[in-house]
Design an enzyme around this catalytic site. Structure first.
Site, PDB file in Angstrom:
ATOM      1  CG  ASP A   1      -1.684   1.244   1.431  1.00 37.33           C
ATOM      2  OD1 ASP A   1      -2.400   1.629   0.501  1.00 37.33           O
ATOM      3  OD2 ASP A   1      -1.564   1.859   2.505  1.00 37.33           O
TER       4      ASP A   1
ATOM      5  CG  ASP B   1      -2.122   2.529   6.449  1.00 36.55           C
ATOM      6  OD1 ASP B   1      -2.224   2.286   5.222  1.00 36.55           O
ATOM      7  OD2 ASP B   1      -2.498   3.586   6.969  1.00 36.55           O
TER       8      ASP B   1
ATOM      9  N   GLY C   1      -5.530   2.500  -3.156  1.00 36.38           N
ATOM     10  CA  GLY C   1      -6.825   3.019  -3.571  1.00 36.38           C
ATOM     11  C   GLY C   1      -6.714   4.191  -4.521  1.00 36.38           C
TER      12      GLY C   1
ATOM     13  CG  ASP D   1      -1.605   7.796   0.430  1.00 35.44           C
ATOM     14  OD1 ASP D   1      -0.635   8.543   0.260  1.00 35.44           O
ATOM     15  OD2 ASP D   1      -2.537   7.687  -0.391  1.00 35.44           O
TER      16      ASP D   1
END
Length: 267
Positions: free
Chosen positions: A9, A218, A45, A11
């Site tokens: 991921d 996260d 995302g 961010d």
């Protein structure tokens, strides 16, 4: 365990709070990965155009499970994208409007879309995550665009997010699935179209088993991916439910937790 894919991921995970990473250290690790024929996958995302901007020199040598798995690009070439029926797009917009989000972004293959009623300050913030973006008179006008819509990205005040998720579950009635992406942001994804589904498509393409994947995350939109991967790592700054889904908790995103663990996996 032999690792053949590393999925990260961005961010709150790979990127620090300044939206940066140790580029020199990563370049060394990425070179090692190429020598060992280990695939590097960015699973986020965010929009593909934004994600590849973080890797200007080598984005065509890696793959991207962008938009929470709704848009997959393999080494610079489109591989897969989901598509939501336009009737579902309109129904989803109507349901979202009832909850009055700060911003609602309709995410498509060609562009992201927002209402022109958005403030310039908010538009600037949204444009960081969606550099390919258009303003429409009304968001409902997205059905007139020649695009394929596959996700919505919402922002609410960063309080009562669990209540907002529950309210969206009720309003959308399974048409779209709300998942937290951190800091008051909620993504609406097509049922079954998530990061783990994206990784599974790449595994099928490359002949990689789930237990040969190391994944890092996260936020709530990382849970399926962490549960799918054989080796899964939650950041120290991760949400509690994400830590529960992972097999190991590592240093935070501000402490180079991902790069330190990647180096350990490659040693």
């Amino acid at each position: 365990m032999s690792i053949k894919m590393i999925a990260v991921d961005m961010d709150g995970t790979f990127l620090n709070d300044q939206k940066e990473y140790n580029r020199e250290r990563f370049d060394q690790i990425f070179q090692q990965m190429k020598e060992k024929d280990i695939k590097f996958v960015v699973a986020s995302g965010n929009q593909y155009d934004q994600l590849r901007s973080f890797f200007p020199e080598n984005h065509t040598e890696m793959s991207f499970v962008a938009e929470n798995g709704a848009n997959i690009v393999v080494e610079g070439k489109p591989y897969y994208n989901a598509k939501l029926a336009m009737s579902s797009v309109l129904a989803t917009i109507e349901g979202i409007n009832a909850l009055d989000p700060i911003v609602n972004v309709a995410c498509g293959k060609k562009s992201a879309y927002v209402s022109q009623a958005i403030s310039e300050e908010v538009f600037k913030s949204v444009s960081f995550y969606y550099p390919s973006i258009k303003k429409l008179k009304r968001l409902e006008d997205v059905v007139q665009q020649e695009d394929e819509i596959f996700k919505f990205a919402l922002t609410f005040p960063n309080v009562g997010i669990e209540e907002k998720l529950a309210a969206l579950d009720e309003v959308l009635a399974g048409e779209m699935i709300p998942v937290s992406s951190g800091h008051g942001d909620i993504d609406l994804i097509i049922p079954g179209v998530h990061k783990a589904n994206g990784l599974a498509k790449l595994c099928e393409q490359w002949g990689i088993a789930p237990d040969e994947i190391a994944a890092f995350g996260d936020s709530g939109n990382d849970i399926e991916m962490l549960e799918y991967a054989g080796a899964s790592f939650a950041m120290a700054n991760a949400q509690a439910k994400v830590k529960q889904a992972a097999k190991e908790v590592i240093e935070s995103n501000n402490q180079d937790g991902v790069l330190t663990t990647m180096a350990r996996l490659l040693s």
